[in-house]
Enzyme design. Structure first.
Site, PDB file in Angstrom:
ATOM      1  N   GLY A  15       0.772  -1.243   0.000  1.00  0.00           N
ATOM      2  CA  GLY A  15       0.000   0.000   0.000  1.00  0.00           C
ATOM      3  C   GLY A  15       0.798   1.286   0.000  1.00  0.00           C
ATOM      4  CB  SER A  16       4.233   2.307  -0.956  1.00  0.00           C
ATOM      5  OG  SER A  16       4.386   1.907  -2.300  1.00  0.00           O
ATOM      6  CG  ASN A  17       1.722   3.191  -5.860  1.00  0.00           C
ATOM      7  OD1 ASN A  17       2.054   4.192  -6.469  1.00  0.00           O
ATOM      8  ND2 ASN A  17       2.395   2.048  -5.953  1.00  0.00           N
ATOM      9  CG  MET A  93      -1.487  -8.810  -5.910  1.00  0.00           C
ATOM     10  SD  MET A  93      -0.258  -8.127  -7.028  1.00  0.00           S
ATOM     11  CE  MET A  93       0.771  -9.569  -7.225  1.00  0.00           C
ATOM     12  CG  HIS A 112       2.726  -3.441 -14.900  1.00  0.00           C
ATOM     13  ND1 HIS A 112       2.367  -4.543 -14.155  1.00  0.00           N
ATOM     14  CD2 HIS A 112       3.769  -3.836 -15.676  1.00  0.00           C
ATOM     15  CE1 HIS A 112       3.144  -5.558 -14.469  1.00  0.00           C
ATOM     16  NE2 HIS A 112       4.003  -5.154 -15.394  1.00  0.00           N
ATOM     17  N   GLY A 146      -7.916  -7.357 -20.038  1.00  0.00           N
ATOM     18  CA  GLY A 146      -6.699  -8.160 -20.176  1.00  0.00           C
ATOM     19  C   GLY A 146      -5.739  -7.952 -19.008  1.00  0.00           C
ATOM     20  CD  GLU A 177       5.305   1.552  -9.038  1.00  0.00           C
ATOM     21  OE1 GLU A 177       4.243   1.466  -8.420  1.00  0.00           O
ATOM     22  OE2 GLU A 177       6.100   0.601  -9.135  1.00  0.00           O
TER      23      GLU A 177
HETATM   24  C1  GRF Z   1       3.750  -1.443  -7.323  1.00  0.00           C
HETATM   25  O1  GRF Z   1       5.046  -1.705  -7.789  1.00  0.00           O
HETATM   26  C2  GRF Z   1       2.774  -1.363  -8.469  1.00  0.00           C
HETATM   27  O2  GRF Z   1       3.339  -0.852  -9.634  1.00  0.00           O
HETATM   28  C3  GRF Z   1       2.406  -2.799  -8.676  1.00  0.00           C
HETATM   29  O3  GRF Z   1       2.363  -3.354  -7.385  1.00  0.00           O
HETATM   30  C4  GRF Z   1       3.194  -2.597  -6.521  1.00  0.00           C
HETATM   31  C5  GRF Z   1       2.326  -2.137  -5.410  1.00  0.00           C
HETATM   32  O4  GRF Z   1       3.071  -1.537  -4.384  1.00  0.00           O
HETATM   33  N1  GRF Z   1       1.164  -2.904  -9.410  1.00  0.00           N
HETATM   34  P1  GRF Z   1       2.296  -0.841  -3.186  1.00  0.00           P
HETATM   35  O5  GRF Z   1       1.360  -1.909  -2.582  1.00  0.00           O
HETATM   36  O6  GRF Z   1       1.542   0.335  -3.711  1.00  0.00           O
HETATM   37  O7  GRF Z   1       3.381  -0.462  -2.213  1.00  0.00           O
END
Ligand code: GRF
Length: 207
Positions: A15-17, A93, A112, A146, A177
């Site tokens: 969950g860093s994003n 996922m 991604h 897809g 990201e």
């Molecule tokens: C990130 O590298 C994103 O690009 C990929 O999964 C990872 C998620 O990281 N889809 P986080 O859970 O947001 O830290």
């Protein structure tokens, strides 16, 4: 587009994003309001982040549903009840089914950690190292049915260094990201993303 956009985030892990979106929204630096965080994993660290930010959280665990379709139906119903205007996948996922995407009625974005269409799917950074590419990066794209295959919004490169491991390359990409994903959301919220088939044009800033 009326902002802030009522925004949901789907997560499966760290969950860093998500945390980056929480922080930017709280500081008023992104025109979104986080109103839902959904996950397939009850133990995801991302859920703790959402809860401590006071965002409504719900887990849609595969074991709780008779079929993937039933699970997605329940997820979509919850998002619609919460009047979603934008859905962000952030380390989610699972692939969303065609029915979900067609009926969503709100844009769905994903990030991604590779330069798509290279290295879709799991362990993109490991795939990039194994292939021996000299540059990699990340891609923000609209989600279709897809695997990491929807129209590309933004991409940015990072170098792949001879001494890189999966961890060092992942960390270099993750920094990008956290800048690229909110930039794509800003463009979307400003109505500056024009889709034509697979191509997404970033319109000039309106005066
Ligand atoms: C990130 O590298 C994103 O690009 C990929 O999964 C990872 C998620 O990281 N889809 P986080 O859970 O947001 O830290």
């Amino acid at each position: 587009m009326r902002t802030p956009l009522r925004t949901g985030v789907l997560v499966s892990g760290r969950g860093s994003n998500l945390q980056m979106f929480i922080d930017l929204a709280q500081k008023g630096e992104l025109p979104i309001e986080l109103v839902a965080v959904g996950s397939d994993q009850a133990g995801a660290q991302a859920l703790a982040r959402a809860r401590s930010a006071g965002i409504p959280v719900r887990v849609f665990a595969p074991a709780d549903y008779p079929s993937p379709q039933a699970r997605e139906e329940s997820l979509l119903t919850w998002l619609k009840e919460r009047q979603m205007e934008l859905l962000l996948l952030a380390g989610y996922m699972r692939i969303l089914g065609e029915g979900f995407i067609q009926r969503a009625g709100f844009p769905i974005l994903n990030i991604h950690p590779s330069l798509l269409p290279a290295f879709p799917g799991l362990h993109a950074q490991r795939q990039a190292l194994a292939y021996g590419v000299k540059v990699s990066g990340c891609t923000v794209h609209f989600v279709d049915q897809g695997l990491d295959s929807g129209p590309i919004i933004l991409q940015e490169t990072v170098p792949v260094l001879p001494e890189d491991t999966e961890e060092t390359l992942s960390a270099r990409i993750l920094t990008v990201e956290h800048r690229l994903y909110p930039e794509a959301v800003r463009l979307l919220a400003a109505g500056r993303l024009e889709r034509s088939g697979r191509r997404v044009r970033v319109a000039e800033r309106s005066r």
